[in-house]
Motif scaffolding. Structure first.
Motif, PDB file in Angstrom:
ATOM      1  N   SER A 373      63.248  48.472  63.486  1.00 36.70           N
ATOM      2  CA  SER A 373      62.152  47.638  63.982  1.00 36.70           C
ATOM      3  C   SER A 373      61.763  46.611  62.926  1.00 36.70           C
ATOM      4  CB  SER A 373      60.942  48.505  64.359  1.00 36.70           C
ATOM      5  OG  SER A 373      60.486  49.234  63.227  1.00 36.70           O
ATOM      6  N   ALA A 374      60.877  45.708  63.346  1.00 36.19           N
ATOM      7  CA  ALA A 374      60.391  44.665  62.432  1.00 36.19           C
ATOM      8  C   ALA A 374      59.333  45.230  61.495  1.00 36.19           C
ATOM      9  CB  ALA A 374      59.818  43.499  63.229  1.00 36.19           C
ATOM     10  N   HIS A 375      59.282  44.678  60.312  1.00 35.26           N
ATOM     11  CA  HIS A 375      58.305  45.083  59.308  1.00 35.26           C
ATOM     12  C   HIS A 375      57.510  43.851  58.880  1.00 35.26           C
ATOM     13  CE1 HIS A 375      61.116  48.436  59.231  1.00 35.26           C
ATOM     14  NE2 HIS A 375      60.169  49.161  58.645  1.00 35.26           N
ATOM     15  N   GLY A 376      56.261  44.092  58.577  1.00 35.04           N
ATOM     16  CA  GLY A 376      55.379  42.987  58.213  1.00 35.04           C
ATOM     17  C   GLY A 376      54.798  43.127  56.819  1.00 35.04           C
ATOM     18  N   ALA A 377      54.360  42.000  56.299  1.00 34.85           N
ATOM     19  CA  ALA A 377      53.694  41.954  54.996  1.00 34.85           C
ATOM     20  C   ALA A 377      52.732  40.772  55.010  1.00 34.85           C
ATOM     21  CB  ALA A 377      54.700  41.819  53.861  1.00 34.85           C
ATOM     22  N   SER A 378      51.668  40.877  54.255  1.00 27.34           N
ATOM     23  CA  SER A 378      50.671  39.795  54.208  1.00 27.34           C
ATOM     24  C   SER A 378      50.092  39.708  52.801  1.00 27.34           C
ATOM     25  CB  SER A 378      49.555  40.033  55.227  1.00 27.34           C
ATOM     26  OG  SER A 378      48.853  41.226  54.929  1.00 27.34           O
ATOM     27  N   THR A 379      49.656  38.520  52.469  1.00 29.28           N
ATOM     28  CA  THR A 379      49.022  38.286  51.172  1.00 29.28           C
ATOM     29  C   THR A 379      48.016  37.147  51.304  1.00 29.28           C
ATOM     30  OG1 THR A 379      49.407  37.798  48.841  1.00 29.28           O
ATOM     31  CG2 THR A 379      50.803  36.677  50.432  1.00 29.28           C
ATOM     32  N   GLN A 380      47.015  37.137  50.451  1.00 33.37           N
ATOM     33  CA  GLN A 380      45.961  36.119  50.496  1.00 33.37           C
ATOM     34  C   GLN A 380      46.017  35.270  49.222  1.00 33.37           C
ATOM     35  OE1 GLN A 380      42.048  37.675  51.156  1.00 33.37           O
ATOM     36  NE2 GLN A 380      41.045  35.645  51.094  1.00 33.37           N
ATOM     37  N   VAL A 381      45.870  33.979  49.436  1.00 36.27           N
ATOM     38  CA  VAL A 381      45.914  33.017  48.330  1.00 36.27           C
ATOM     39  C   VAL A 381      44.578  32.277  48.301  1.00 36.27           C
ATOM     40  CG1 VAL A 381      47.086  31.021  47.349  1.00 36.27           C
ATOM     41  CG2 VAL A 381      48.403  32.789  48.558  1.00 36.27           C
ATOM     42  N   THR A 382      44.012  32.160  47.119  1.00 35.45           N
ATOM     43  CA  THR A 382      42.743  31.434  46.935  1.00 35.45           C
ATOM     44  C   THR A 382      42.941  30.291  45.942  1.00 35.45           C
ATOM     45  OG1 THR A 382      42.053  32.936  45.175  1.00 35.45           O
ATOM     46  CG2 THR A 382      41.353  33.475  47.424  1.00 35.45           C
TER      47      THR A 382
END
Length: 395
Positions: A373-382
């Motif tokens: 299956s698909a896998h996700g990742a996220s990150t925040q930039v300021t």
């Protein structure tokens, strides 16, 4: 009354008629055993019974008079004159001596003598010809060559066996066959469970199968640990998380900010670092999709797609995902449009020469080869700088 009591029939044994009435006669009482016995009229003969001593033998009377209780020649009915078994005329012999052949179909096909004239019953027609006799059939071989009987072909007939019992008849039915198969499987399972036999003859006994399966499980676990890919980690470039687009991708998307209607669009590249140190084999991405959301309004402002690529294992690899920034607002008072417009204006329009930064959230969706299956990742930039710079008169 005395005459009625006396028997008028002679004795059954041929003796003379008795004048003593056995019913009314008074007999003297028997003497005691100690009293003297009267003298007998004649001596006793031990070799013969004294009951019939004074009477004649019945055999002599029957022989003389001709009376007998047995059968004689008058006991059966005379059947008369005895006829011979076979008459003087033999029709079969006469038919066998008649060599003349006739055709039963001659009355219809005109190919032989008629049926009515075959035995001399009618007149012979000159227009008909007698059919030739059929060819003789070669005689079969017999054991006795000198025998004059008709040859008989010897056929070997197998001897009849015993009759089938109920159990044999049941074994021939479908239910009986299924029951026998079930009994064989159950007996085989019990023998294998006890360790008496194996799945393949003497091989794959219960003990051997346990060690064999355990060894295979260990091998499979090791292979999976080596071959199954791990989801890598992602991190942005701390200096320039968004880079300016180049080449054909930059030329395909116009860079502009418009007030009426309020919208903006420009190309950019997300500069990412991929951590593949947990993978033993090279990591292959079928595709990577990226979406950027504004942290103030949580509205999507950009999207992009990265195609098929393979990264080396045990390394930190850098990739750049192309992004298409595109947003449409109602008017210029929209906070999302204002945030990105202020961050992308020309630095000369600011007294300090420094543009304000932008904050966003990057969401990745990865399709990795080897994972179902698909896998996700996220990150925040300021406080990231805008990848483009507007002209002085763009306001």
């Amino acid at each position: 009354m005395d005459s009625d009591r006396k028997s008028a029939v002679s004795s059954f044994y041929g003796g003379r008629r008795s004048s003593v009435d056995a019913l009314n006669n008074d007999y003297s009482s028997p003497l005691p055993h100690y009293a003297p016995q009267p003298a007998q009229s004649r001596p006793r003969v031990d070799s013969s019974s004294s009951f019939y001593a004074d009477r004649q033998s019945r055999f002599n009377n029957d022989t003389i008079n001709g009376n007998s209780a047995g059968y004689n020649h008058m006991s059966f009915l005379d059947a008369g004159r005895i006829e011979p078994v076979k008459g003087g005329r033999d029709e079969e012999e006469e038919a066998r001596r008649n060599d003349e052949a006739w055709d039963v179909y001659a009355d219809f096909n005109n190919a032989g003598p008629r049926y009515s004239t075959a035995f001399g019953l009618g007149h012979t027609d000159a227009g008909y010809q007698q059919l030739p006799p059929p060819p003789s059939i070669p005689q079969a071989k017999t054991d006795d060559a000198s025998s004059t009987r008709t040859p008989v072909e010897l056929v070997t007939v197998p001897a009849l066996g015993p009759e089938w019992n109920l159990s044999e008849m049941k074994d021939m039915t479908q239910a009986g066959k299924r029951e026998k198969k079930y009994d064989k499987r159950r007996a085989f399972w019990k023998a294998w469970n006890r360790g008496d036999t194996g799945l393949c003859g003497k091989w794959f006994t219960k003990k051997f199968l346990v060690f064999f399966v355990f060894a295979w499980v260990v091998i499979i676990v090791i292979l999976l640990a080596i071959t199954i890919p791990r989801v890598p980690g992602f991190s942005f470039n701390s200096t320039t998380p968004l880079d300016s687009a180049t080449g054909s991708f930059n030329a395909s998307i116009p860079s502009q900010f418009s007030r009426s209607p309020a919208n903006f669009s420009f190309p950019a590249l997300a500069d990412l670092e991929v951590d593949t140190t947990s993978n033993i084999l090279p990591l292959t991405f079928n595709s990577i999709s990226a979406e950027i959301y504004d942290t103030t309004s949580n509205l999507q402002v950009a999207s992009g797609n990265f195609g098929h690529t393979t990264l080396s294992a045990k390394t930190f690899s850098k990739i750049q995902i192309p992004l298409n920034f595109s947003y449409v607002a109602t008017n210029t008072s929209d906070p999302t449009w204002n945030n990105w417009y202020n961050a992308c204006k020309n630095p000369g329009l600011y007294p300090s020469g420094t543009r304000p930064g932008i904050s966003f959230i990057l969401v990745l969706k990865m399709y990795i080869a080897g994972l179902p299956s698909a896998h996700g990742a996220s990150t925040q930039v300021t406080d990231a700088s805008c990848p483009i710079q507007l002209s002085m008169n763009s306001a």
